[in-house]
Design an enzyme around this catalytic site. Structure first.
Site, PDB file in Angstrom:
ATOM      1  N   ASN A   1      -6.267  10.757  -0.989  1.00 37.26           N
ATOM      2  CA  ASN A   1      -6.302   9.592  -1.868  1.00 37.26           C
ATOM      3  C   ASN A   1      -5.919   9.962  -3.297  1.00 37.26           C
ATOM      4  O   ASN A   1      -5.891  11.136  -3.680  1.00 37.26           O
ATOM      5  CB  ASN A   1      -7.700   8.968  -1.863  1.00 37.26           C
ATOM      6  CG  ASN A   1      -8.064   8.373  -0.523  1.00 37.26           C
ATOM      7  OD1 ASN A   1      -7.243   7.733   0.124  1.00 37.26           O
ATOM      8  ND2 ASN A   1      -9.306   8.569  -0.099  1.00 37.26           N
TER       9      ASN A   1
ATOM     10  N   CYS B   1      -5.508   6.088   7.956  1.00 33.24           N
ATOM     11  CA  CYS B   1      -4.899   5.054   7.113  1.00 33.24           C
ATOM     12  C   CYS B   1      -3.868   4.326   7.947  1.00 33.24           C
ATOM     13  O   CYS B   1      -2.859   4.913   8.366  1.00 33.24           O
ATOM     14  CB  CYS B   1      -4.258   5.688   5.883  1.00 33.24           C
ATOM     15  SG  CYS B   1      -3.396   4.490   4.847  1.00 33.24           S
ATOM     16  N   GLY B   2      -4.095   3.043   8.188  1.00 31.73           N
ATOM     17  CA  GLY B   2      -3.210   2.275   9.054  1.00 31.73           C
ATOM     18  C   GLY B   2      -1.836   2.045   8.452  1.00 31.73           C
ATOM     19  O   GLY B   2      -0.812   2.213   9.117  1.00 31.73           O
ATOM     20  N   ASN B   3      -1.771   1.632   7.178  1.00 26.49           N
ATOM     21  CA  ASN B   3      -0.470   1.471   6.543  1.00 26.49           C
ATOM     22  C   ASN B   3       0.236   2.813   6.407  1.00 26.49           C
ATOM     23  O   ASN B   3       1.460   2.909   6.566  1.00 26.49           O
ATOM     24  CB  ASN B   3      -0.629   0.812   5.165  1.00 26.49           C
ATOM     25  CG  ASN B   3      -1.058  -0.632   5.269  1.00 26.49           C
ATOM     26  OD1 ASN B   3      -0.510  -1.406   6.030  1.00 26.49           O
ATOM     27  ND2 ASN B   3      -2.070  -1.002   4.505  1.00 26.49           N
TER      28      ASN B   3
ATOM     29  N   ASN C   1     -15.055   1.692   2.944  1.00 30.25           N
ATOM     30  CA  ASN C   1     -14.117   0.664   2.521  1.00 30.25           C
ATOM     31  C   ASN C   1     -14.828  -0.686   2.614  1.00 30.25           C
ATOM     32  O   ASN C   1     -15.718  -0.868   3.450  1.00 30.25           O
ATOM     33  CB  ASN C   1     -12.893   0.656   3.430  1.00 30.25           C
ATOM     34  CG  ASN C   1     -12.165   1.982   3.440  1.00 30.25           C
ATOM     35  OD1 ASN C   1     -11.408   2.297   2.545  1.00 30.25           O
ATOM     36  ND2 ASN C   1     -12.413   2.785   4.471  1.00 30.25           N
TER      37      ASN C   1
ATOM     38  N   HIS D   1     -15.782   0.939   7.543  1.00 35.36           N
ATOM     39  CA  HIS D   1     -15.460  -0.352   6.938  1.00 35.36           C
ATOM     40  C   HIS D   1     -16.693  -1.234   6.925  1.00 35.36           C
ATOM     41  O   HIS D   1     -17.451  -1.291   7.892  1.00 35.36           O
ATOM     42  CB  HIS D   1     -14.336  -1.047   7.703  1.00 35.36           C
ATOM     43  CG  HIS D   1     -13.022  -0.345   7.578  1.00 35.36           C
ATOM     44  ND1 HIS D   1     -12.141  -0.588   6.558  1.00 35.36           N
ATOM     45  CD2 HIS D   1     -12.469   0.632   8.341  1.00 35.36           C
ATOM     46  CE1 HIS D   1     -11.092   0.194   6.695  1.00 35.36           C
ATOM     47  NE2 HIS D   1     -11.260   0.936   7.771  1.00 35.36           N
TER      48      HIS D   1
ATOM     49  N   CYS E   1      -4.480  -2.774   3.640  1.00 36.95           N
ATOM     50  CA  CYS E   1      -5.220  -1.693   4.299  1.00 36.95           C
ATOM     51  C   CYS E   1      -5.137  -1.938   5.798  1.00 36.95           C
ATOM     52  O   CYS E   1      -5.703  -2.906   6.305  1.00 36.95           O
ATOM     53  CB  CYS E   1      -6.675  -1.661   3.836  1.00 36.95           C
ATOM     54  SG  CYS E   1      -7.676  -0.397   4.668  1.00 36.95           S
TER      55      CYS E   1
ATOM     56  N   ASN F   1       0.888  -1.163   0.000  1.00 35.31           N
ATOM     57  CA  ASN F   1       0.000   0.000   0.000  1.00 35.31           C
ATOM     58  C   ASN F   1       0.929   1.216   0.000  1.00 35.31           C
ATOM     59  O   ASN F   1       1.569   1.521   1.005  1.00 35.31           O
ATOM     60  CB  ASN F   1      -0.870  -0.041   1.247  1.00 35.31           C
ATOM     61  CG  ASN F   1      -2.022   0.941   1.264  1.00 35.31           C
ATOM     62  OD1 ASN F   1      -2.631   1.142   2.303  1.00 35.31           O
ATOM     63  ND2 ASN F   1      -2.335   1.574   0.153  1.00 35.31           N
TER      64      ASN F   1
ATOM     65  N   THR G   1      -6.225  -0.064   8.496  1.00 31.59           N
ATOM     66  CA  THR G   1      -7.478   0.087   9.237  1.00 31.59           C
ATOM     67  C   THR G   1      -8.446  -1.030   8.865  1.00 31.59           C
ATOM     68  O   THR G   1      -9.229  -1.489   9.687  1.00 31.59           O
ATOM     69  CB  THR G   1      -8.127   1.453   8.969  1.00 31.59           C
ATOM     70  OG1 THR G   1      -8.323   1.638   7.568  1.00 31.59           O
ATOM     71  CG2 THR G   1      -7.269   2.597   9.521  1.00 31.59           C
ATOM     72  N   GLY G   2      -8.370  -1.501   7.606  1.00 37.78           N
ATOM     73  CA  GLY G   2      -9.213  -2.623   7.193  1.00 37.78           C
ATOM     74  C   GLY G   2      -8.859  -3.905   7.920  1.00 37.78           C
ATOM     75  O   GLY G   2      -9.745  -4.700   8.269  1.00 37.78           O
TER      76      GLY G   2
ATOM     77  N   GLU H   1     -10.690  -0.189  -1.382  1.00 42.83           N
ATOM     78  CA  GLU H   1     -10.552   1.004  -0.550  1.00 42.83           C
ATOM     79  C   GLU H   1     -11.353   2.168  -1.111  1.00 42.83           C
ATOM     80  O   GLU H   1     -11.323   2.435  -2.322  1.00 42.83           O
ATOM     81  CB  GLU H   1      -9.080   1.413  -0.417  1.00 42.83           C
ATOM     82  CG  GLU H   1      -8.290   0.525   0.513  1.00 42.83           C
ATOM     83  CD  GLU H   1      -7.079   1.238   1.097  1.00 42.83           C
ATOM     84  OE1 GLU H   1      -7.239   2.355   1.615  1.00 42.83           O
ATOM     85  OE2 GLU H   1      -5.979   0.661   1.031  1.00 42.83           O
ATOM     86  N   ARG H   2     -12.025   2.848  -0.198  1.00 41.83           N
ATOM     87  CA  ARG H   2     -12.767   4.052  -0.559  1.00 41.83           C
ATOM     88  C   ARG H   2     -11.816   5.077  -1.172  1.00 41.83           C
ATOM     89  O   ARG H   2     -10.827   5.456  -0.584  1.00 41.83           O
ATOM     90  CB  ARG H   2     -13.420   4.621   0.708  1.00 41.83           C
ATOM     91  CG  ARG H   2     -14.219   5.892   0.498  1.00 41.83           C
ATOM     92  CD  ARG H   2     -14.840   6.375   1.792  1.00 41.83           C
ATOM     93  NE  ARG H   2     -13.851   6.701   2.816  1.00 41.83           N
ATOM     94  CZ  ARG H   2     -14.123   7.382   3.932  1.00 41.83           C
ATOM     95  NH1 ARG H   2     -15.364   7.773   4.184  1.00 41.83           N
ATOM     96  NH2 ARG H   2     -13.178   7.641   4.800  1.00 41.83           N
TER      97      ARG H   2
END
Length: 291
Positions: A64, A73-75, A202, A165, A229, A13, A231-232, A220-221
């Site tokens: 984005n 965004c976790g990553n 998402n 999500h 992802c 990502n 957070t996903g 992803e949205r």
């Protein structure tokens, strides 16, 4: 005049990181569209922009590739944490980053003086319908609720990790294909834009592969299919626990690699994984505009 940038990725990502702590950036939506273009720009899933903050060490904005702005965004935050450490924006191995999804607290995992991973306290999951947000009765949790798109019914579990999500377990869909054959474009895009999600969402498709082992693909949205992802992955672990399919810790396998996710007794979700610097350079927006 060029714009200095660093290209990084978290499990594939990928992001372009920009420092706006001293000088603000303008027209960031247009900048993201141009820089993230994989043919005429640098190529990335989004921009990560560091800005000053009054409530944390600095602020991270996430734009984005389509120009829309994400809440979390976790990553991306793992990449931003590593970048900030290497750039000298922070001195401690644990610090605070402000996002639209709240203040996040990454901790750098060091081994023999080398940064090997980043653990992020992602905060608590938000589970009430109004917190996702979703339309309908605002209070109840959304667990295996049926959403219809065309002639297909999706049992969805909704979780917000600072961004929405919609998690779908393939075992809940009779006749569903294996995870690697899920048509992300055909299934993910209409769910992202479903009227039940006023801010879009998402979408995660998940296989349970054994105790503490979950596999996920994501739409992803604002970005479409990505290799990972963060957070996903957090939302997937929480949803699996709510559905009785997992304990409170699991390895979540994404196309780009695994993340360790734990929903601990303090109520917060912790994500641990890598961040990798790819290259750095100077973007020439004047040359791009001349095209």
């Amino acid at each position: 005049m060029g714009l200095d940038f660093v290209k990084m990725h978290g499990l594939g990502n990928d992001f372009i990181l920009l420092d706006a702590t001293q000088s603000p950036l303008t027209d960031t939506a247009e900048l993201a569209i141009r820089m993230c273009d994989r043919h005429f720009g640098v190529g990335a899933d989004g921009l990560l922009i560091a800005e000053p903050s009054q409530q944390a060490d600095f602020r991270m904005r996430i734009v984005n590739s389509d120009g829309s702005e994400a809440r979390m965004c976790g990553n991306g935050i793992r990449c931003m944490a590593m970048w900030a450490w290497e750039r000298g924006l922070v001195r401690a191995t644990s610090f605070a980053i402000e996002t639209l999804g709240g203040v996040m607290r990454p901790r750098l995992v060091m081994r023999d003086g080398e940064l090997v991973a980043v653990e992020v306290n992602m905060g608590p999951p938000y589970l009430a319908r109004q917190e996702i947000p979703m339309t309908g009765d605002p209070a109840p949790r959304v667990v295996r609720e049926k959403l219809t798109v065309g002639d297909r019914v999706y049992p969805v579990t909704a979780v917000s990790m600072g961004n929405p999500h919609c998690v779908i377990f393939l075992s809940d869909m009779p006749g569903a294909p294996p995870l690697d054959q899920v048509p992300l474009e055909a299934w993910g895009r209409p769910l992202e834009h479903h009227l039940a999600f006023p801010q879009r969402t998402n979408v995660e498709f998940v296989e349970v592969r054994g105790p503490g082992q979950l596999a996920m693909r994501v739409w992803e949205r604002g970005a479409g299919p990505t290799l990972a992802c963060g957070t996903g992955a957090c939302a997937t672990l929480v949803a699996a626990n709510l559905c009785g399919l997992s304990g409170r810790e699991a390895t979540v396998h994404l196309p780009g690699g695994p993340l360790s996710i734990a929903w601990r007794e303090d109520g917060n979700v912790y994500m641990t994984g890598p961040a990798v610097k790819v290259f750095e350079g100077v973007y020439q927006p004047a040359l791009q505009l001349a095209l």
